[in-house]
Scaffold this motif. Sequence first.
Motif, short mmCIF file in Angstrom:
data_model
loop_
_atom_site.label_atom_id
_atom_site.label_comp_id
_atom_site.label_asym_id
_atom_site.label_seq_id
_atom_site.Cartn_x
_atom_site.Cartn_y
_atom_site.Cartn_z
N GLU A 38 48.01 33.65 46.55
CA GLU A 38 47.30 33.63 45.27
C GLU A 38 45.94 32.96 45.42
N MET B 163 42.33 34.69 44.80
CA MET B 163 41.38 34.26 43.78
C MET B 163 39.98 34.07 44.35
N ASP C 143 46.87 38.71 42.18
CA ASP C 143 46.18 37.76 43.06
C ASP C 143 46.87 37.67 44.42
N SER D 227 44.20 40.10 35.00
CA SER D 227 43.94 39.14 36.06
C SER D 227 42.47 38.80 36.04
#
Length: 499
Positions: A417, A421, A68, A10
């Motif tokens: 998500e 992020m 995420d 990730s």
Amino acid sequence: MEKGQDIAASGGEKGSEQHAIDVVPIEVEHGDGKGVVHAGAGDDTEKERLVVVEEPQKKKSTRVAALDAFRGLTIVLMVLVDDAGGAYERMDHSPWNGCTLADFVMPFFLFIVGVAIAFAMKRVPNMGAAVKKVSVRTLKMLFWGLLLQGGYSHAPDDLAYGVDMKVIRWCGILQRIALVYFVVALIEVFTIKVRPVTVRSGPYAIFHAYRWQWLGGFIVFIVYMVTTFSLYVPDWSYVYHSDGDANDGKRFTVQCGVRGHLDPACNAVGHVDRVVWGINHLYSQPVWIRTKDCTFRSPESGPLRADAPSWCLAPFEPEGLLSSISSILSGTIGIHYGHVLIHFKTHKERLKHWLSMGFSLLLLGILLHFTKAIPINKQLYSISYVCFTAGAAGIVLSAFYMLIDVWGLRVPFLFLEWIGMNAMLVYVLAAQGIFAAFVNGWYYESQDKTLVNWIQKHVFVNVWHSERLGTLLYVIFGEILFWGVVSGILHKLGIYWKL
């Protein structure tokens, strides 16, 4: 996504060696479908092997969306319990023993940090540069932690700033994350030369392959347990400060003289912080004031009991030194989950290992708690709390992984998500109230007449005729949904704030 497809780190691109390391022997299926050639069969085979190894460099990595989303969920929980916990105190931190919704936030963060480290340190071409990078990032987190939670920032309600160094709070959320990141990442860096190229088959092979990480965790466990149950805690005293309170300026003495106690007054965790940091530098509003010993309205806030013990008004550091040492175990378990994601090549293998370990840790924590051997306690960061919350984190990650990365149900979790992020940005601006403080700075006539207060009162509280429900709905729509949209826009623009 096809079964067995490898999923990269990730936040990073998949290096070519990820295929070469874990897929042994390497097999190349010819385009005509007539057989498989094994690496090591000759010069021609060697050329084909090199082609297979180098080809992934041209492809973009597949981001682990589940991680995420999990990070985003943790940020959402933090905003929810911080800003709505005052209205619904049962979701706020447990006054002492036990675990509420708020008590999952910190260990979830540390678990995610561990998973991310496994990928970030998968390749360490230059050990010196890696150590420098880890150290610089640690210092950045310490700086932001002191700025946001040390007392300098008074956001969002108080527009003043600055802190008296006599009472600055040295510990906090980012400081704890910094410590866990520093220790777990350095172990990963320094063991690069003894890391496995491949992991043998067997249920315990991956534990043996990363035995140095588990040795570090075991040392942490021993230090915490020995200190907690053997350190002598003497009597101690403090002066209570609260303007306008009847007890303002009064000195209280807490009688201890014991070892191995896990109660609020005489535990080793609090003693270590009083000695190391000084009692004036600890958190001045601990949640234990909501215990049954301190108020009849427990677990909610209420008037202090007439027969309340002397420690009820005392400061206590929930992110203190000894408890932060114990929290390293959350990062250690997290990095193990990251190692599984790197080395296990099918969804079934990963989920089987993750879920079996998650449920085992969860049950161990419950067993320790209900047998009263070691109660689940966030303030002490007890071993049962480590097991219970790490097990829950493993199960939640597995659920997200199955839903998003395996079944492809990504759209319902996109807002998580996006927040995940840009977790640092949302943490600073939303969870720490910096954006709300900026908006509140443009007030009308008096500082309580601001756009934020007007929206909360007239759009939510007055409409629903309930302070509690209005506050909850404001947090959900005015904060969480708002920052989900902002994070989505920033993602589309390619803007991220990373330390």
